[in-house]
Design a protein around this motif. Structure first.
Motif, mmCIF file in Angstrom:
data_model
loop_
_atom_site.group_PDB
_atom_site.id
_atom_site.type_symbol
_atom_site.label_atom_id
_atom_site.label_comp_id
_atom_site.label_asym_id
_atom_site.label_seq_id
_atom_site.Cartn_x
_atom_site.Cartn_y
_atom_site.Cartn_z
ATOM 1 N N TYR A 111 0.829 7.790 -14.727
ATOM 2 C CA TYR A 111 -0.401 7.924 -13.952
ATOM 3 C C TYR A 111 -1.566 8.322 -14.861
ATOM 4 N N ASP A 112 -1.356 9.331 -15.699
ATOM 5 C CA ASP A 112 -2.419 9.792 -16.595
ATOM 6 C C ASP A 112 -2.874 8.693 -17.549
ATOM 7 N N LYS A 113 -1.931 7.889 -18.012
ATOM 8 C CA LYS A 113 -2.248 6.850 -18.992
ATOM 9 C C LYS A 113 -3.004 5.671 -18.373
ATOM 10 N N TYR A 114 -2.644 5.284 -17.145
ATOM 11 C CA TYR A 114 -3.173 4.042 -16.580
ATOM 12 C C TYR A 114 -4.096 4.201 -15.374
ATOM 13 N N ALA A 115 -4.234 5.388 -14.834
ATOM 14 C CA ALA A 115 -4.996 5.556 -13.587
ATOM 15 C C ALA A 115 -6.421 5.030 -13.684
ATOM 16 N N SER A 116 -7.129 5.360 -14.749
ATOM 17 C CA SER A 116 -8.537 4.930 -14.821
ATOM 18 C C SER A 116 -8.655 3.408 -14.916
ATOM 19 N N ARG A 117 -7.777 2.764 -15.690
ATOM 20 C CA ARG A 117 -7.807 1.300 -15.787
ATOM 21 C C ARG A 117 -7.465 0.648 -14.453
ATOM 22 N N MET A 118 -6.449 1.167 -13.788
ATOM 23 C CA MET A 118 -6.018 0.582 -12.519
ATOM 24 C C MET A 118 -7.032 0.858 -11.406
ATOM 25 N N LEU A 119 -7.720 2.006 -11.494
ATOM 26 C CA LEU A 119 -8.789 2.279 -10.534
ATOM 27 C C LEU A 119 -9.894 1.233 -10.681
ATOM 28 N N GLY A 120 -10.195 0.866 -11.913
ATOM 29 C CA GLY A 120 -11.191 -0.183 -12.159
ATOM 30 C C GLY A 120 -10.797 -1.506 -11.515
ATOM 31 N N VAL A 121 -9.502 -1.826 -11.579
ATOM 32 C CA VAL A 121 -9.001 -3.053 -10.946
ATOM 33 C C VAL A 121 -9.238 -2.972 -9.438
ATOM 34 N N CYS A 122 -8.857 -1.870 -8.829
ATOM 35 C CA CYS A 122 -9.015 -1.701 -7.373
ATOM 36 C C CYS A 122 -10.495 -1.741 -6.978
ATOM 37 N N MET A 123 -11.338 -1.100 -7.762
ATOM 38 C CA MET A 123 -12.780 -1.074 -7.475
ATOM 39 C C MET A 123 -13.386 -2.471 -7.466
ATOM 40 N N ARG A 124 -12.911 -3.328 -8.361
ATOM 41 C CA ARG A 124 -13.455 -4.692 -8.406
ATOM 42 C C ARG A 124 -13.228 -5.440 -7.106
ATOM 43 N N TYR A 125 -12.185 -5.093 -6.386
ATOM 44 C CA TYR A 125 -11.875 -5.797 -5.137
ATOM 45 C C TYR A 125 -12.502 -5.146 -3.911
ATOM 46 N N VAL A 126 -12.490 -3.820 -3.836
ATOM 47 C CA VAL A 126 -12.958 -3.164 -2.616
ATOM 48 C C VAL A 126 -14.360 -2.586 -2.740
ATOM 49 N N GLY A 127 -14.820 -2.317 -3.953
ATOM 50 C CA GLY A 127 -16.195 -1.884 -4.167
ATOM 51 C C GLY A 127 -16.545 -0.499 -3.631
ATOM 52 N N ASP A 128 -15.562 0.264 -3.225
ATOM 53 C CA ASP A 128 -15.804 1.595 -2.679
ATOM 54 C C ASP A 128 -14.861 2.574 -3.372
ATOM 55 N N GLN A 129 -15.408 3.604 -3.981
ATOM 56 C CA GLN A 129 -14.641 4.545 -4.798
ATOM 57 C C GLN A 129 -13.505 5.217 -4.009
ATOM 58 N N MET A 130 -13.807 5.733 -2.832
ATOM 59 C CA MET A 130 -12.771 6.454 -2.064
ATOM 60 C C MET A 130 -11.648 5.509 -1.627
ATOM 61 N N THR A 131 -12.026 4.319 -1.175
ATOM 62 C CA THR A 131 -11.018 3.344 -0.763
ATOM 63 C C THR A 131 -10.187 2.924 -1.961
ATOM 64 N N ALA A 132 -10.853 2.691 -3.097
ATOM 65 C CA ALA A 132 -10.145 2.289 -4.319
ATOM 66 C C ALA A 132 -9.153 3.368 -4.749
ATOM 67 N N GLU A 133 -9.544 4.642 -4.617
ATOM 68 C CA GLU A 133 -8.639 5.740 -4.971
ATOM 69 C C GLU A 133 -7.412 5.762 -4.052
ATOM 70 N N ASP A 134 -7.631 5.507 -2.758
ATOM 71 C CA ASP A 134 -6.501 5.431 -1.819
ATOM 72 C C ASP A 134 -5.558 4.296 -2.199
ATOM 73 N N ILE A 135 -6.135 3.150 -2.521
ATOM 74 C CA ILE A 135 -5.329 1.981 -2.904
ATOM 75 C C ILE A 135 -4.583 2.270 -4.203
ATOM 76 N N LEU A 136 -5.247 2.950 -5.128
ATOM 77 C CA LEU A 136 -4.625 3.322 -6.397
ATOM 78 C C LEU A 136 -3.368 4.162 -6.166
ATOM 79 N N VAL A 137 -3.481 5.157 -5.300
ATOM 80 C CA VAL A 137 -2.331 6.028 -5.002
ATOM 81 C C VAL A 137 -1.202 5.204 -4.384
#
Length: 197
Positions: free
Chosen positions: A30-56
């Protein structure tokens, strides 16, 4: 002096530990990849809180499905695919893709020309991509960034290949207009600064 190596330095060791549901390995991943994977989620949903939920949710799926990773290809690529699928699942649940597809058919086609300016920063371009309607942004991300074919996109989103191509075409046209507007603003600023000095 004894040098202590970081825990799970090799990807294979990390995957092995993840298969044993080792909490330290899960935290390290999680520590190694969270920020990169959050970027992936953000590109699709465009909302930080939603992207964080999807990331989890995505990481939970990575931990649950780790046995499905066959060590063929990139582990990061395998995780990225899970994050993309989780993001698309969110969009499907909200039926936003279908709404944009219907709206898409009502709009006229704008000429597609190549995106240009070298001085446009990658972060500015990503900001522009985030402003695209959901359907356009999703197809653009899948095709231009993730590298999926129109056939794969159509299958993933439950749309036709021609709709995928149409949405990509319109996303590019809209991005072209956004870049042109950005360039026009930049020129106005340069003219103003020259006149002021």
């Amino acid at each position: 002096m004894v040098r202590i190596l970081p825990l799970y330095t090799q990807e294979a060791q990390l995957v092995k530990a993840l298969r044993k549901a080792d909490p330290k390995a899960q935290r390290m991943l999680y520590d190694k990849y969270a920020s990169r994977m959050l970027g992936v989620c953000m590109r699709y949903v465009g909302d930080q809180m939603t992207a964080e939920d999807i990331l989890v949710e995505g990481f939970m799926k990575v931990f649950d499905k780790i046995e499905q990773f066959k060590s063929e290809g990139s582990f990061e690529g395998w995780m990225r695919r899970i994050m993309v699928n989780e993001s698309l699942g969110y969009l499907r649940q909200r039926k936003r893709l279908q709404e944009d597809t219907i709206l898409d058919e009502a709009h006229g086609i704008v000429d597609d020309t190549a995106l240009a300016d070298q001085s446009l920063e990658a972060s500015e371009m990503m900001d522009m991509i985030e402003t695209l309607p959901t359907g356009y942004r999703t197809v653009f991300n899948l095709y231009a960034i993730e590298g999926y074919s129109h056939a794969e996109i159509a299958d993933m989103l439950g749309i036709t290949e021609s709709t995928s191509k149409s949405q990509l075409h319109r996303a590019r046209a809209l991005l072209q207009q956004l870049v042109k507007n950005w360039e026009d603003e930049l020129k106005k600023k340069e003219i103003y600064e020259k006149a002021s000095s």
